[in-house]
Design an enzyme around this catalytic site. Sequence first.
Site, PDB file in Angstrom:
ATOM      1  N   ARG A  37     -28.836   5.543  45.995  1.00  0.00           N
ATOM      2  CA  ARG A  37     -27.641   5.283  46.797  1.00  0.00           C
ATOM      3  C   ARG A  37     -26.331   5.390  46.015  1.00  0.00           C
ATOM      4  O   ARG A  37     -25.267   5.302  46.606  1.00  0.00           O
ATOM      5  CB  ARG A  37     -27.736   3.889  47.434  1.00  0.00           C
ATOM      6  CG  ARG A  37     -28.814   3.790  48.489  1.00  0.00           C
ATOM      7  CD  ARG A  37     -29.020   2.364  48.964  1.00  0.00           C
ATOM      8  NE  ARG A  37     -27.890   1.802  49.670  1.00  0.00           N
ATOM      9  CZ  ARG A  37     -27.573   2.044  50.939  1.00  0.00           C
ATOM     10  NH1 ARG A  37     -28.315   2.896  51.644  1.00  0.00           N
ATOM     11  NH2 ARG A  37     -26.547   1.458  51.508  1.00  0.00           N
ATOM     12  N   TYR A  39     -26.367   3.428  57.330  1.00  0.00           N
ATOM     13  CA  TYR A  39     -26.140   2.600  56.146  1.00  0.00           C
ATOM     14  C   TYR A  39     -27.431   2.372  55.362  1.00  0.00           C
ATOM     15  O   TYR A  39     -27.441   2.430  54.123  1.00  0.00           O
ATOM     16  CB  TYR A  39     -25.540   1.253  56.539  1.00  0.00           C
ATOM     17  CG  TYR A  39     -25.273   0.365  55.338  1.00  0.00           C
ATOM     18  CD1 TYR A  39     -24.130   0.549  54.566  1.00  0.00           C
ATOM     19  CD2 TYR A  39     -26.177  -0.620  54.961  1.00  0.00           C
ATOM     20  CE1 TYR A  39     -23.892  -0.237  53.444  1.00  0.00           C
ATOM     21  CE2 TYR A  39     -25.949  -1.414  53.845  1.00  0.00           C
ATOM     22  CZ  TYR A  39     -24.814  -1.221  53.094  1.00  0.00           C
ATOM     23  OH  TYR A  39     -24.589  -1.994  51.984  1.00  0.00           O
ATOM     24  N   THR A  49     -26.577  -6.631  38.995  1.00  0.00           N
ATOM     25  CA  THR A  49     -26.638  -5.190  39.275  1.00  0.00           C
ATOM     26  C   THR A  49     -25.499  -4.486  38.545  1.00  0.00           C
ATOM     27  O   THR A  49     -24.332  -4.826  38.722  1.00  0.00           O
ATOM     28  CB  THR A  49     -26.564  -4.935  40.785  1.00  0.00           C
ATOM     29  OG1 THR A  49     -27.728  -5.498  41.404  1.00  0.00           O
ATOM     30  CG2 THR A  49     -26.526  -3.436  41.072  1.00  0.00           C
ATOM     31  N   GLY A  79     -37.988  -2.455  48.488  1.00  0.00           N
ATOM     32  CA  GLY A  79     -36.737  -2.525  49.210  1.00  0.00           C
ATOM     33  C   GLY A  79     -36.826  -2.055  50.645  1.00  0.00           C
ATOM     34  O   GLY A  79     -37.222  -2.803  51.541  1.00  0.00           O
ATOM     35  N   SER A  86     -29.245 -11.111  47.983  1.00  0.00           N
ATOM     36  CA  SER A  86     -28.150 -10.236  47.592  1.00  0.00           C
ATOM     37  C   SER A  86     -26.799 -10.932  47.702  1.00  0.00           C
ATOM     38  O   SER A  86     -26.566 -11.728  48.620  1.00  0.00           O
ATOM     39  CB  SER A  86     -28.139  -8.988  48.480  1.00  0.00           C
ATOM     40  OG  SER A  86     -26.977  -8.211  48.260  1.00  0.00           O
ATOM     41  N   LYS A  94     -29.985  -4.969  36.362  1.00  0.00           N
ATOM     42  CA  LYS A  94     -30.610  -4.004  37.257  1.00  0.00           C
ATOM     43  C   LYS A  94     -29.795  -2.713  37.287  1.00  0.00           C
ATOM     44  O   LYS A  94     -28.571  -2.751  37.410  1.00  0.00           O
ATOM     45  CB  LYS A  94     -30.702  -4.597  38.663  1.00  0.00           C
ATOM     46  CG  LYS A  94     -31.367  -3.727  39.713  1.00  0.00           C
ATOM     47  CD  LYS A  94     -31.471  -4.510  41.016  1.00  0.00           C
ATOM     48  CE  LYS A  94     -32.150  -3.727  42.118  1.00  0.00           C
ATOM     49  NZ  LYS A  94     -31.287  -2.650  42.635  1.00  0.00           N
ATOM     50  N   ASP A 129     -37.755  -0.590  40.480  1.00  0.00           N
ATOM     51  CA  ASP A 129     -37.642  -0.273  41.898  1.00  0.00           C
ATOM     52  C   ASP A 129     -37.134   1.154  42.046  1.00  0.00           C
ATOM     53  O   ASP A 129     -36.898   1.840  41.064  1.00  0.00           O
ATOM     54  CB  ASP A 129     -36.760  -1.285  42.648  1.00  0.00           C
ATOM     55  CG  ASP A 129     -35.262  -1.112  42.432  1.00  0.00           C
ATOM     56  OD1 ASP A 129     -34.809  -0.037  41.996  1.00  0.00           O
ATOM     57  OD2 ASP A 129     -34.522  -2.071  42.719  1.00  0.00           O
ATOM     58  N   SER A 130     -37.018   1.590  43.283  1.00  0.00           N
ATOM     59  CA  SER A 130     -36.499   2.904  43.693  1.00  0.00           C
ATOM     60  C   SER A 130     -37.619   3.882  44.038  1.00  0.00           C
ATOM     61  O   SER A 130     -38.294   4.415  43.162  1.00  0.00           O
ATOM     62  CB  SER A 130     -35.583   3.528  42.635  1.00  0.00           C
ATOM     63  OG  SER A 130     -34.430   2.734  42.433  1.00  0.00           O
ATOM     64  N   GLY A 131     -37.805   4.055  45.335  1.00  0.00           N
ATOM     65  CA  GLY A 131     -38.769   5.018  45.836  1.00  0.00           C
ATOM     66  C   GLY A 131     -40.128   4.462  46.166  1.00  0.00           C
ATOM     67  O   GLY A 131     -40.993   5.199  46.647  1.00  0.00           O
ATOM     68  N   VAL A 132     -40.358   3.167  45.938  1.00  0.00           N
ATOM     69  CA  VAL A 132     -41.670   2.576  46.206  1.00  0.00           C
ATOM     70  C   VAL A 132     -41.892   2.480  47.710  1.00  0.00           C
ATOM     71  O   VAL A 132     -41.074   1.914  48.435  1.00  0.00           O
ATOM     72  CB  VAL A 132     -41.784   1.176  45.572  1.00  0.00           C
ATOM     73  CG1 VAL A 132     -43.116   0.534  45.937  1.00  0.00           C
ATOM     74  CG2 VAL A 132     -41.618   1.258  44.062  1.00  0.00           C
ATOM     75  N   ARG A 133     -43.002   3.033  48.159  1.00  0.00           N
ATOM     76  CA  ARG A 133     -43.328   2.999  49.578  1.00  0.00           C
ATOM     77  C   ARG A 133     -44.733   2.462  49.854  1.00  0.00           C
ATOM     78  O   ARG A 133     -44.995   1.932  50.935  1.00  0.00           O
ATOM     79  CB  ARG A 133     -43.208   4.407  50.186  1.00  0.00           C
ATOM     80  CG  ARG A 133     -41.784   4.981  50.179  1.00  0.00           C
ATOM     81  CD  ARG A 133     -40.866   4.204  51.093  1.00  0.00           C
ATOM     82  NE  ARG A 133     -39.502   4.708  51.103  1.00  0.00           N
ATOM     83  CZ  ARG A 133     -38.540   4.282  50.286  1.00  0.00           C
ATOM     84  NH1 ARG A 133     -38.801   3.341  49.389  1.00  0.00           N
ATOM     85  NH2 ARG A 133     -37.320   4.774  50.362  1.00  0.00           N
ATOM     86  N   TYR A 167     -23.517  -9.192  42.242  1.00  0.00           N
ATOM     87  CA  TYR A 167     -22.496  -8.187  41.998  1.00  0.00           C
ATOM     88  C   TYR A 167     -21.338  -8.939  41.351  1.00  0.00           C
ATOM     89  O   TYR A 167     -20.688  -9.767  41.994  1.00  0.00           O
ATOM     90  CB  TYR A 167     -22.037  -7.531  43.298  1.00  0.00           C
ATOM     91  CG  TYR A 167     -23.021  -6.546  43.881  1.00  0.00           C
ATOM     92  CD1 TYR A 167     -23.414  -5.428  43.159  1.00  0.00           C
ATOM     93  CD2 TYR A 167     -23.541  -6.724  45.164  1.00  0.00           C
ATOM     94  CE1 TYR A 167     -24.313  -4.509  43.689  1.00  0.00           C
ATOM     95  CE2 TYR A 167     -24.433  -5.811  45.704  1.00  0.00           C
ATOM     96  CZ  TYR A 167     -24.815  -4.709  44.958  1.00  0.00           C
ATOM     97  OH  TYR A 167     -25.701  -3.810  45.483  1.00  0.00           O
TER      98      TYR A 167
END
Length: 372
Positions: free
Chosen positions: A272, A31, A163, A323, A113, A245, A300-304, A137
């Site tokens: 996702r 998940y 979102t 995240g 969330s 978002k 956001d998305s892909g930050v490491r 949501y």
Amino acid sequence: MFGNTPPKLTTDLAHLEEKARETLSAEAMGYIVPSAGSGATARANREAFDRWRIVPRMLRNGPERDLSCTILGTEMPAPVMLAPVGVQTLAHSEGELATARAATSLGLTYTHSTQASYSIEAAAEASGDGSRWFQLYFPNERDLCVSFLERAKTAAYSTVVVTLDTTMLGWRPADLDRGFLPFLAGSGIANYLTDPVFAGSLAKPPEEDPAMAALRFAQVFPNPGLSWDDIAFVREHWDGPVVVKGILSAEDAKLAADNGVDGIVVSNHGGRQVDGAIAALDALPGIADTVGDRLTVLFDSGVRTGADVVKALALGAQAVLLGRPYLYGLALDGQQGVEHVLKCLLAELDITLTGAGYTSHRELSRESLVTA
């Protein structure tokens, strides 16, 4: 981290996932980690970061550095926030409570969330005097939406983040192949189960018939008809900042500005939702150029890593939401694991900025980077 005593967890944030795999169950990994379809969008996110290179400048530093900022009225010690992540009990039994406590301990903003394993109120109590935002949501029943917003206001969440990209779940083979959806097992729906409007729609209290409550959730969650009129509805029922978002198009960013929101998160939901979608970082510069003077632009998305944060800020984001990495920390060591990940990210951000010749993230610009 020095003195010949190695840290309990790795400081290599890019490889936390490998360590978390040793702890998480197959269902939890299925998940949390995988993305929609073939995973192409998640790969594109990382490839986009790799295409940009920081250009260090020399002899420009001073002894003082300042990463503080104010985002939509929320004061922050650095332009880093905790992204909303649902069903955190898949990673650790304390889930969102541990994460909220970790955020407060470092002065960072926690985002709760809608799909949390603990309620709006429980997370607020864990957050204490820390800053917190609420991610919504938008359910397909407006009275339930109003109830969520009223509860969040009462619990001192300052900003709502709506979102847009998950009006229904994406095609996620890792879950489908296991026949696993935590919500239908009663996980990740605490905000619904504790809501008076939701409970009032049930024939029996949730604790007496949890299966029926889960099925009721499945009825109210999907909302593919979500529209800008619904965003106006949120604006009417929320007296603080409103952020949307999931923006990946400059045209949608303009529509967001025209419809009265205060900020946007440039995001593809970490890959996702839509397989084969544009990398969020590739979308960021054009969106920032289009609406950066009208809206607060977040990312956001892909930050490491801390270097990833530098790149996103240079390309137009005013702050970055983290995240999956903090969720891996949660899986590995609970609240202390989340704190470890956040401390590492902040330290790496500070050191990367300094090494690149900047005393503040506010000095970054498009000229700070080149494409490989």
